[in-house]
Design a protein around this motif. Structure first.
Motif, PDB file in Angstrom:
ATOM      1  N   VAL A   1       6.830  -0.095   2.379  1.00 54.47           N
ATOM      2  CA  VAL A   1       7.496   1.190   2.127  1.00 54.47           C
ATOM      3  C   VAL A   1       6.976   2.257   3.080  1.00 54.47           C
ATOM      4  CG1 VAL A   1       7.888   3.006   0.433  1.00 54.47           C
ATOM      5  CG2 VAL A   1       7.965   0.619  -0.286  1.00 54.47           C
ATOM      6  N   ARG A   2       5.683   2.266   3.331  1.00 57.76           N
ATOM      7  CA  ARG A   2       5.113   3.264   4.256  1.00 57.76           C
ATOM      8  C   ARG A   2       5.666   3.072   5.670  1.00 57.76           C
ATOM      9  NH1 ARG A   2       0.474   2.154   0.958  1.00 57.76           N
ATOM     10  NH2 ARG A   2      -0.091   4.011  -0.263  1.00 57.76           N
ATOM     11  N   LYS A   3       5.836   1.815   6.090  1.00 55.00           N
ATOM     12  CA  LYS A   3       6.441   1.565   7.397  1.00 55.00           C
ATOM     13  C   LYS A   3       7.869   2.102   7.448  1.00 55.00           C
ATOM     14  CE  LYS A   3       3.815  -2.625   8.580  1.00 55.00           C
ATOM     15  NZ  LYS A   3       3.915  -4.086   8.848  1.00 55.00           N
ATOM     16  N   MET A   4       8.591   1.901   6.365  1.00 57.82           N
ATOM     17  CA  MET A   4       9.972   2.379   6.317  1.00 57.82           C
ATOM     18  C   MET A   4      10.022   3.907   6.328  1.00 57.82           C
ATOM     19  SD  MET A   4      11.194  -0.431   3.472  1.00 57.82           S
ATOM     20  CE  MET A   4      12.913   0.059   3.338  1.00 57.82           C
ATOM     21  N   LEU A   5       9.091   4.537   5.631  1.00 61.30           N
ATOM     22  CA  LEU A   5       9.041   6.004   5.610  1.00 61.30           C
ATOM     23  C   LEU A   5       8.763   6.582   6.990  1.00 61.30           C
ATOM     24  CD1 LEU A   5       7.036   6.615   2.314  1.00 61.30           C
ATOM     25  CD2 LEU A   5       9.384   7.314   2.751  1.00 61.30           C
TER      26      LEU A   5
END
Length: 515
Positions: A91-95
């Motif tokens: 999720v952090r990569k996507m953010l």
């Protein structure tokens, strides 16, 4: 005389044959134009459909698939088969992706006001008598701290939105606006700082402003009787760093049943790591007093879903393809797929239909033209023998045959571009109308797919009429290029077999056989 001049002379001498060959290519080209036009229009309509949909991606559990697997298990396997959650690192990569405009990565929990008054719910006056019966003796069941099934007379009255990222979708779309102060920073969220953003209505009701402090309890006093809380972890003493102005209201139907914490004015945005740290401490103390109780882990506090809003609707598929490789098998990235697939089904059917037309026509074209070329070649043996005897190379003779077929093919394709466009428009519209009607008649109730309330509110509706309105079958420059390149390919393959026959010709044997 070069091979091109000989090809033109042969075509002008054999007018009937040339005309029939041109007519053959004209008919073939019409079918190809219709197929390409319908396929291109269907692809464009699907693109426009995606463009009209909000670029929202809900990263969440595929409840249908998970439940199906769950029902296949028994005993301890079923007990330990928990619903998966999005991987925080993914999720952090996507953010961090530049295509992401806003995101909701949060976990909602109820709490209790401490030293201030929540904003009351204004219920319809006509139901005042019913309210006393429904809400006057309201109780909440707590099996977490106070004991299994023990009734707690104190009801929660606040909602804590524990956020993992500050770029919330309601701030991006204007549903929420900062009346004063600021939003939480990522550093404050990661550190679990004692900060909060509250609603303007809550601030005005309690005469609060940016810089003031607000106390929230994670559990009620009755619940906390089960354990000692020497560090006072149950109370969050939060500094107000921002005040939101929101027009969110409960509907009349919701007002009939809503509890105080459901009031949008009673939402408090806090860092989720802060809530996790405090609750873990409380759960650890509770477990010491109740060893048989299930232990709580940090993973239990991860949000069950993450909602992303992208900058461009056309980036949705590429975004999902990039990040969907490393997902749990029971997680999905839903971009309102159910509606998109339902709207696109008639277009997909048209695409298959048109591609099938093109494939069948091309195969038949290659077979027919190859057969015609091979048969006419037998009648031109004397001509070829003379040309070979005077020194014309076999390559130039093959080039002449190729040029003759190519010229008639190009004439047929040019004429077909005008008529094929009109035919494609009518055929495509009629076929699409039939597919839409059949799709509407045969559409069954879709299975339930779990979706968070946030994603539901961000998804928008696109009608079938809007999709069909964006379908326009016609001929454009790309289709013209494809048609002519395909025509050259058909001519090349069609003249390949006759060319092999020419390469085997012996001029001496040909001329002697004529005697």
């Amino acid at each position: 005389m070069n091979f091109m001049q000989r090809a033109l002379r042969h075509l002008t001498r054999s007018k009937t044959k040339s005309l029939l060959l041109t007519l053959t290519f004209f008919l073939i080209a019409n079918f190809v134009v219709v197929g390409f036009s319908i396929s291109s229009a269907a692809a464009q309509a699907k693109t426009e459909t995606r463009r009209k949909m909000n670029p929202v991606i809900a990263f969440q559990v595929d409840f249908d698939a998970w439940y199906e697997k769950y029902m296949q298990l028994e005993g301890d396997e079923r007990k330990n088969f928990t619903s998966p959650k999005p991987d925080p690192e993914l999720v952090r990569k996507m953010l961090a992706d530049s295509r992401v405009k806003a995101a909701d990565w949060m976990r909602s929990t109820v709490g209790y006001a401490d030293g201030f008054e929540p904003v009351p719910i204004q219920r319809p006056a006509s139901n005042e008598d019913d309210e006393d019966a429904l809400f006057g003796t309201s109780v909440v069941m707590s099996e977490t701290i106070s004991g299994s099934g023990q009734q707690n007379s104190q009801t929660p009255d606040m909602t804590m939105l524990g956020v993992m990222a500050p770029q919330l979708t309601k701030l991006a779309d204007g549903t929420w606006k900062l009346a004063s102060g600021r939003m939480l920073t990522q550093e404050e969220i990661d550190n679990g700082s004692l900060v909060a953003v509250i609603d303007k209505r809550l601030a005005e009701a309690n005469n609060l402003s940016v810089g003031d402090f607000l106390k929230l309890k994670l559990y009620s006093d009755d619940e906390m009787k089960a354990i000692a809380d020497p560090q006072n972890n149950n109370v969050l003493d939060l500094e107000i760093v921002g005040i939101l102005e929101s027009g969110e209201e409960l509907s009349n139907d919701e007002l009939q049943w809503a509890s105080t914490y459901s009031n949008p004015a009673n939402q408090v945005i806090i860092p989720q790591p802060l809530y996790m740290q405090r609750d873990l401490e409380l759960m650890a103390q509770f477990h010491q007093a109740n060893p048989k109780a299930q232990e709580t882990t940090p993973e239990d506090y991860n949000p069950s879903s993450a909602i992303f809003v992208l900058n461009d609707p056309l980036e949705v598929d590429a975004f999902r393809e990039q990040y969907g490789q490393s997902m749990d098998e029971f997680l999905v990235m839903d971009a309102n797929d159910e509606m998109y697939q339902r709207l696109s089904k008639p277009l997909d059917t048209l695409t298959v239909f048109s591609d099938l037309i093109v494939a069948v026509v091309l195969i038949n074209a290659v077979v027919i033209i190859s057969l015609v070329s091979a048969l006419t070649l037998k009648t031109r043996e004397t001509e070829i023998g003379v040309l070979l005897s005077i020194g014309v190379s076999k390559v130039k003779i093959v080039a002449q045959l190729f040029s003759e077929v190519l010229i008639t093919a190009m004439l047929g394709f040019i004429l077909a571009c005008a008529t094929g466009s009109m035919i494609a428009g009518r055929v495509g519209e009629q076929a699409l109308a039939m597919q839409v009607q059949e799709n509407q008649n045969n559409s069954a109730q879709s299975g339930f797919i779990y979706s968070s309330a946030s994603s539901d509110s961000l998804f928008n509706e696109v009608s079938q009429e809007e999709v069909t309105a964006s379908y326009h079958a016609g001929v454009n420059a790309v289709i013209l290029i494809q048609i002519f390149l395909l025509g050259i390919g058909v001519v090349f393959v069609s003249t390949l077999i006759p060319s092999l026959m020419v390469l085997r010709f012996n001029p001496k044997k040909i001329l002697m056989s004529q005697n």
